[in-house]
Motif scaffolding. Structure first.
Motif, PDB file in Angstrom:
ATOM      1  N   ASN A   1       0.729  -1.176   0.056  1.00 58.37           N
ATOM      2  CA  ASN A   1      -0.356  -0.157   0.206  1.00 58.37           C
ATOM      3  C   ASN A   1       0.818   1.204   0.351  1.00 58.37           C
ATOM      4  O   ASN A   1       1.110   2.033   0.746  1.00 58.37           O
ATOM      5  N   ALA A   2       1.936   0.587  -0.855  1.00 58.93           N
ATOM      6  CA  ALA A   2       2.962   2.638  -0.988  1.00 58.93           C
ATOM      7  C   ALA A   2       2.906   3.647  -1.416  1.00 58.93           C
ATOM      8  O   ALA A   2       1.661   4.232  -1.726  1.00 58.93           O
ATOM      9  N   SER A   3       2.954   4.319  -0.692  1.00 61.98           N
ATOM     10  CA  SER A   3       2.814   6.262  -1.077  1.00 61.98           C
ATOM     11  C   SER A   3       4.608   5.814  -1.523  1.00 61.98           C
ATOM     12  O   SER A   3       5.072   6.253  -0.845  1.00 61.98           O
ATOM     13  N   VAL A   4       4.076   6.501  -2.917  1.00 58.43           N
ATOM     14  CA  VAL A   4       5.292   7.156  -3.287  1.00 58.43           C
ATOM     15  C   VAL A   4       5.929   8.574  -3.785  1.00 58.43           C
ATOM     16  O   VAL A   4       4.629   9.115  -3.791  1.00 58.43           O
ATOM     17  N   THR A   5       7.037   8.534  -4.026  1.00 57.69           N
ATOM     18  CA  THR A   5       7.144  10.710  -4.445  1.00 57.69           C
ATOM     19  C   THR A   5       8.047  10.081  -5.333  1.00 57.69           C
ATOM     20  O   THR A   5       9.298   9.867  -5.309  1.00 57.69           O
ATOM     21  N   VAL A   6       7.937  10.699  -6.873  1.00 60.63           N
ATOM     22  CA  VAL A   6       8.395  10.488  -7.767  1.00 60.63           C
ATOM     23  C   VAL A   6       9.012  11.973  -8.541  1.00 60.63           C
ATOM     24  O   VAL A   6       8.505  13.423  -7.707  1.00 60.63           O
ATOM     25  N   ASP A   7      10.326  11.615  -8.621  1.00 55.80           N
ATOM     26  CA  ASP A   7      10.846  13.353  -9.211  1.00 55.80           C
ATOM     27  C   ASP A   7      10.326  13.703 -10.885  1.00 55.80           C
ATOM     28  O   ASP A   7       9.786  12.913 -11.811  1.00 55.80           O
ATOM     29  N   SER A   8      10.650  15.252 -10.997  1.00 54.56           N
ATOM     30  CA  SER A   8      10.770  15.152 -12.560  1.00 54.56           C
ATOM     31  C   SER A   8      10.718  14.443 -13.810  1.00 54.56           C
ATOM     32  O   SER A   8      10.174  14.368 -15.182  1.00 54.56           O
ATOM     33  N   LYS A   9      11.772  13.511 -13.629  1.00 59.87           N
ATOM     34  CA  LYS A   9      12.795  12.459 -14.276  1.00 59.87           C
ATOM     35  C   LYS A   9      12.079  11.416 -14.358  1.00 59.87           C
ATOM     36  O   LYS A   9      12.170  10.484 -15.176  1.00 59.87           O
ATOM     37  N   GLY A  10      10.996  11.075 -13.258  1.00 57.02           N
ATOM     38  CA  GLY A  10      10.618  10.127 -13.431  1.00 57.02           C
ATOM     39  C   GLY A  10      11.066   8.653 -12.013  1.00 57.02           C
ATOM     40  O   GLY A  10      10.420   7.515 -12.668  1.00 57.02           O
ATOM     41  N   ARG A  11      11.805   9.431 -12.070  1.00 56.80           N
ATOM     42  CA  ARG A  11      12.205   8.210 -10.787  1.00 56.80           C
ATOM     43  C   ARG A  11      11.938   8.593  -9.278  1.00 56.80           C
ATOM     44  O   ARG A  11      11.273   9.668  -8.799  1.00 56.80           O
ATOM     45  N   VAL A  12      11.468   6.812  -8.665  1.00 60.22           N
ATOM     46  CA  VAL A  12      11.179   7.356  -7.319  1.00 60.22           C
ATOM     47  C   VAL A  12      12.328   7.148  -6.829  1.00 60.22           C
ATOM     48  O   VAL A  12      13.731   6.823  -6.428  1.00 60.22           O
ATOM     49  N   THR A  13      12.163   8.768  -5.710  1.00 60.10           N
ATOM     50  CA  THR A  13      13.048   9.124  -4.711  1.00 60.10           C
ATOM     51  C   THR A  13      12.103   8.772  -3.145  1.00 60.10           C
ATOM     52  O   THR A  13      13.550   9.257  -2.575  1.00 60.10           O
ATOM     53  N   ALA A  14      11.662   9.050  -3.510  1.00 59.52           N
ATOM     54  CA  ALA A  14      10.199   8.061  -1.584  1.00 59.52           C
ATOM     55  C   ALA A  14      10.074   7.353  -1.650  1.00 59.52           C
ATOM     56  O   ALA A  14       9.163   7.415  -3.144  1.00 59.52           O
ATOM     57  N   VAL A  15       9.565   6.436  -0.650  1.00 62.44           N
ATOM     58  CA  VAL A  15       8.585   5.231  -1.005  1.00 62.44           C
ATOM     59  C   VAL A  15       8.399   5.116   0.909  1.00 62.44           C
ATOM     60  O   VAL A  15       9.272   4.411   1.422  1.00 62.44           O
ATOM     61  N   SER A  16       6.805   4.659   1.134  1.00 61.63           N
ATOM     62  CA  SER A  16       6.993   4.034   2.213  1.00 61.63           C
ATOM     63  C   SER A  16       5.716   3.128   2.785  1.00 61.63           C
ATOM     64  O   SER A  16       4.623   3.373   1.833  1.00 61.63           O
ATOM     65  N   SER A  17       4.760   2.122   2.802  1.00 57.59           N
ATOM     66  CA  SER A  17       4.245   1.746   3.181  1.00 57.59           C
ATOM     67  C   SER A  17       3.244   2.267   3.915  1.00 57.59           C
ATOM     68  O   SER A  17       3.590   2.997   4.467  1.00 57.59           O
ATOM     69  N   GLY A  18       2.186   1.824   3.504  1.00 57.40           N
ATOM     70  CA  GLY A  18       0.962   2.742   3.407  1.00 57.40           C
ATOM     71  C   GLY A  18       0.438   2.681   5.302  1.00 57.40           C
ATOM     72  O   GLY A  18       0.900   1.302   5.902  1.00 57.40           O
ATOM     73  N   ALA A  19      -0.161   3.642   5.633  1.00 55.08           N
ATOM     74  CA  ALA A  19      -0.333   3.173   7.586  1.00 55.08           C
ATOM     75  C   ALA A  19      -1.564   1.867   7.086  1.00 55.08           C
ATOM     76  O   ALA A  19      -2.514   1.734   6.560  1.00 55.08           O
ATOM     77  N   GLY A  20      -1.570   1.053   8.646  1.00 54.38           N
ATOM     78  CA  GLY A  20      -3.241  -0.259   8.357  1.00 54.38           C
ATOM     79  C   GLY A  20      -2.561  -0.803   7.974  1.00 54.38           C
ATOM     80  O   GLY A  20      -3.242  -2.417   7.971  1.00 54.38           O
ATOM     81  N   VAL A  21      -1.357  -1.357   7.863  1.00 48.99           N
ATOM     82  CA  VAL A  21      -0.836  -2.750   6.241  1.00 48.99           C
ATOM     83  C   VAL A  21      -0.219  -3.862   7.151  1.00 48.99           C
ATOM     84  O   VAL A  21       0.484  -2.919   7.685  1.00 48.99           O
ATOM     85  N   THR A  22      -0.809  -4.797   7.050  1.00 43.05           N
ATOM     86  CA  THR A  22      -0.793  -5.802   7.980  1.00 43.05           C
ATOM     87  C   THR A  22       0.308  -6.554   7.427  1.00 43.05           C
ATOM     88  O   THR A  22       0.209  -7.205   6.027  1.00 43.05           O
ATOM     89  N   SER A  23       1.205  -6.776   7.621  1.00 42.33           N
ATOM     90  CA  SER A  23       2.261  -8.250   7.543  1.00 42.33           C
ATOM     91  C   SER A  23       2.703  -9.221   8.223  1.00 42.33           C
ATOM     92  O   SER A  23       3.138  -9.110   8.750  1.00 42.33           O
ATOM     93  N   PHE A  24       2.093 -10.300   7.740  1.00 41.56           N
ATOM     94  CA  PHE A  24       2.184 -11.021   8.628  1.00 41.56           C
ATOM     95  C   PHE A  24       3.723 -11.962   9.022  1.00 41.56           C
ATOM     96  O   PHE A  24       4.473 -12.439   8.227  1.00 41.56           O
TER      97      PHE A  24
END
Length: 290
Positions: A112-135
């Protein structure tokens, strides 16, 4: 020795190409012999002119430094070249192999990622969304065990989603006990934490009311929440038991309350155990909710 004479037409094209290219292509070159149309060309004169043009071309671009074989060619001035490296997002280092600069993002899988993309289309920041469970999966330590112990988060997380899957070894219930010493011991005596505020049980029979058939697939699904910060706090279990012989039987029990002889302390482990038989073939999947 006789001098070899070459027709002027045989070489005039080469000289013309060198002499009549646009003037901004290179600096003018001096040649020793001027050949005119209709003249029979002497080979020596022609070669002198060709060699003069070649020398002029050699002098037009001068290598600087110590260029490395296979490196990227870099113009250091209008008439000089050397070897160098690409810089920026794509770089080289003493050769033609390119390397893409890291963005600083940690490689991995994000739910459930939150992603930041720069003007060149590259991912510069990413984090898992709140409330997502990893078992996390837990199994019996060795064949023949009658229980599975599960540690809880050290930072005080107190709500978990729990799945239990397996085939019971006998027609017996599945129990739930708690620990406040990281699983070294589990409350099991009549004076320990009890089920609610009555009775002498120190566990919750999470399959109570269900017929869990021997040799039949069983899935138990419940939410676990609560911390005994004070003596009246409880660990609550809410969910259901699903098997061949039962469907969605409710789980609505708790451990803790006022009728106990154990002082307040955070629960930090729990045990899933067979009230009879063993837990062979069982697995417990635990995901922290918050």
């Amino acid at each position: 020795m006789a001098t070899t004479k070459l027709p002027l037409a045989a070489v005039v094209m080469l000289i013309a190409l060198l002499l009549f290219l646009p003037k901004n292509s290179f600096a003018a070159c001096s040649i020793p012999h001027q050949l005119t149309n209709g003249q029979v060309a002497d080979a020596t004169a022609v070669m002198d002119d060709v060699n003069a043009v070649a020398a002029c071309a050699d002098a037009a671009v001068v290598p600087t430094g110590t260029p490395q074989a296979g490196a990227v060619t870099v113009f250091t001035g209008p008439n000089s070249i050397t070897s160098g490296d690409l810089t920026g997002d794509v770089t080289t280092s003493g050769g033609t192999a390119t390397s893409l600069s890291p963005t600083g993002v940690t490689p991995g899988t994000y739910n459930n990622a939150s992603v930041t993309v720069d003007s060149k289309g590259r991912v510069t920041a990413v984090s898992s969304g709140a409330g997502v469970t990893s078992f996390t999966k837990y199994t019996v330590a060795q064949g023949g065990d009658a229980f599975i112990d599960v540690p809880l988060a050290a930072d005080g997380g107190f709500a978990y989603h729990v799945f239990i899957k397996g085939v019971p070894s006998a027609n017996a219930g599945i129990g739930f006990r708690i620990s406040s010493d990281n699983g070294a011991t589990f409350y099991s005596g009549s004076g320990d934490y009890k089920w609610g505020t009555t009775g002498s049980d120190s566990y919750v029979n999470i399959s109570a009311g269900s017929t869990v058939g021997s040799g039949r697939e069983t899935l138990i699904d419940f939410t676990l929440a609560g911390m005994n910060v004070v003596a009246t706090d409880r660990f609550d279990l809410t969910g259901g038991v699903f098997s061949i012989l039962s469907s969605g039987t409710p789980i609505n029990g708790h451990i803790g309350g006022t009728a106990n002889a154990v002082g307040s302390n955070n629960f930090n482990a729990f045990r899933i155990f067979a009230l009879a038989g063993t837990m062979d073939g069982f697995a417990v999947y635990v995901g922290r909710l918050y």
